[in-house]
Design a protein around this motif. Structure first.
Motif, PDB file in Angstrom:
ATOM      1  N   VAL A 162      92.645  61.761  29.925  1.00 41.49           N
ATOM      2  CA  VAL A 162      92.081  60.763  29.014  1.00 41.49           C
ATOM      3  C   VAL A 162      92.573  59.367  29.392  1.00 41.49           C
ATOM      4  O   VAL A 162      91.799  58.395  29.393  1.00 41.49           O
ATOM      5  CB  VAL A 162      92.444  61.094  27.551  1.00 41.49           C
ATOM      6  N   LYS A 166      89.963  56.373  30.408  1.00 38.51           N
ATOM      7  CA  LYS A 166      89.897  55.141  29.639  1.00 38.51           C
ATOM      8  C   LYS A 166      90.228  53.910  30.481  1.00 38.51           C
ATOM      9  O   LYS A 166      89.668  52.836  30.285  1.00 38.51           O
ATOM     10  CB  LYS A 166      90.843  55.216  28.436  1.00 38.51           C
ATOM     11  N   LEU A 189      83.952  58.005  24.758  1.00 37.48           N
ATOM     12  CA  LEU A 189      84.778  59.189  24.943  1.00 37.48           C
ATOM     13  C   LEU A 189      84.942  59.887  23.590  1.00 37.48           C
ATOM     14  O   LEU A 189      85.520  59.338  22.650  1.00 37.48           O
ATOM     15  CB  LEU A 189      86.142  58.776  25.504  1.00 37.48           C
ATOM     16  N   VAL A 191      85.836  63.627  21.424  1.00 34.05           N
ATOM     17  CA  VAL A 191      86.685  64.807  21.571  1.00 34.05           C
ATOM     18  C   VAL A 191      86.187  65.948  20.695  1.00 34.05           C
ATOM     19  O   VAL A 191      85.787  65.744  19.548  1.00 34.05           O
ATOM     20  CB  VAL A 191      88.159  64.486  21.238  1.00 34.05           C
ATOM     21  N   MET A 206      90.385  58.106  20.972  1.00 36.18           N
ATOM     22  CA  MET A 206      89.020  58.543  21.208  1.00 36.18           C
ATOM     23  C   MET A 206      88.012  57.670  20.465  1.00 36.18           C
ATOM     24  O   MET A 206      88.329  57.008  19.485  1.00 36.18           O
ATOM     25  CB  MET A 206      88.849  60.004  20.794  1.00 36.18           C
ATOM     26  N   TRP A 209      84.466  61.862  17.180  1.00 36.48           N
ATOM     27  CA  TRP A 209      84.911  63.248  17.035  1.00 36.48           C
ATOM     28  C   TRP A 209      83.724  64.191  17.011  1.00 36.48           C
ATOM     29  O   TRP A 209      82.758  63.979  16.270  1.00 36.48           O
ATOM     30  CB  TRP A 209      85.730  63.395  15.750  1.00 36.48           C
TER      31      TRP A 209
END
Length: 310
Positions: A162, A166, A189, A191, A206, A209
């Motif tokens: 991650v 990023k 991004l 998750v 993140m 979700w």
């Protein structure tokens, strides 16, 4: 924020997508065909996959979601969409024009991080910014030894991957070395689950979700928890659906979703929107009707209820 992402998942938005594979192999009709063709349970019929993906694109669905299942494990009984995730997304990028392309989700510990970054940037570039990069730590223990990865260390591998995604590689490369293509605005991004991390870390790191399927009441509780750590970042979930022909048929419970007509589907989606869900990916493998027929009905009667202001 990525303009496509804002259009799909910005504050106050609600949108509907589809989870691949677009096959009804979990229905009685699909099961009969699967046995005739000697396919194992969980291995879909992909003969119409391109036509159906294009139909979803032109019908106004907002996203196509693909899963990352490196190995078919009969104990899990699901091969997802069969094709390797990034290879398939590249193909889908070439045959669609508007629909977002999401991963739900790439298993980061099983992939070399630099190649994951290059693959994601390539898809995002080729699709003109339509990638939604969902990631996870994975949950199929049999795969990890095959990739030379310690299952118990998957959380640490997830965190480092991650960080690289990023950063777009900034600060990690020797002087004069570049990873191409470089994206000035990286793909969002997202998750799935918690990736073996704390909720606080997930909320900070993140962009959204990907929540597991559940009832409106369960999502209301989860959304509340997500808002505590992620603020107004998008909350996305999935719904298993068997859309029956009778538009007034009430919604009856189905594992991870329901079976009913389009009017009860609209009510169910309204409940999810009121619970704070911002995007729903519909899973159609239980469908007792042809997938194309279901897509066309939803495009005509369901999507207009939710997408007019998106």
């Amino acid at each position: 924020m990525n303009p496509h992402f804002q259009r799909l998942l910005g504050p106050g938005k609600f949108s509907i997508g589809l989870e691949l594979p677009l096959d009804n192999d979990w229905s009685s009709v699909g099961k009969h065909l699967r046995i005739e063709e000697s396919r194992s349970f969980g291995v879909p019929d992909l003969k119409q996959h391109a036509r159906l993906a294009q139909l979803a694109d032109t019908s106004g669905f907002r996203a196509l979601w693909v899963r990352d299942v490196p190995m078919y494990d009969p104990n899990f009984g699901d091969a997802a969409q069969v094709f390797e995730t990034f290879s398939y997304l590249g193909y889908l990028a070439g045959i669609t024009s508007n629909i977002m392309l999401g991963t739900a989700a790439v298993v980061l510990p099983l992939r070399q991080p630099w190649l994951t970054l290059k693959a994601a940037n390539s898809i995002d570039e080729l699709s003109e910014g339509r990638l939604l990069l969902g990631v996870a730590s994975g949950d199929r223990p049999v795969e990890y030894p095959l990739f030379g990865v310690d299952y118990d260390q998957r959380g640490a591998h997830f965190r480092s991957a991650v960080e690289l995604l990023k950063s777009q590689g900034t600060g990690f490369l020797p002087e004069g070395i570049e990873l191409l293509p470089h994206r000035e605005q990286r793909a969002p991004l997202l998750v799935a689950g918690l990736g073996q991390q704390s909720p606080k870390w997930i909320g900070e790191q993140m962009d959204g979700w990907l929540a597991y399927p559940g009832t409106a009441q369960e999502h209301r509780r989860r959304v509340g928890l997500w808002r505590e750590v992620g603020g107004d970042k998008p909350y996305i979930t999935f719904l298993h659906l068997d859309l029956v022909a009778d538009p007034n048929s009430p919604m009856k419970p189905l594992r991870f979703g329901g079976r009913g007509g389009r009017n009860s589907l609209i009510d169910a989606l309204e409940e999810l929107r009121e619970a704070g869900v911002q995007h729903v990916g519909l899973h159609l493998r239980h469908s007792t009707r042809p997938i194309a027929e279901v897509i066309e009905e939803m495009a005509q009667y369901v999507l207009p209820w939710f997408h007019s202001a998106v």
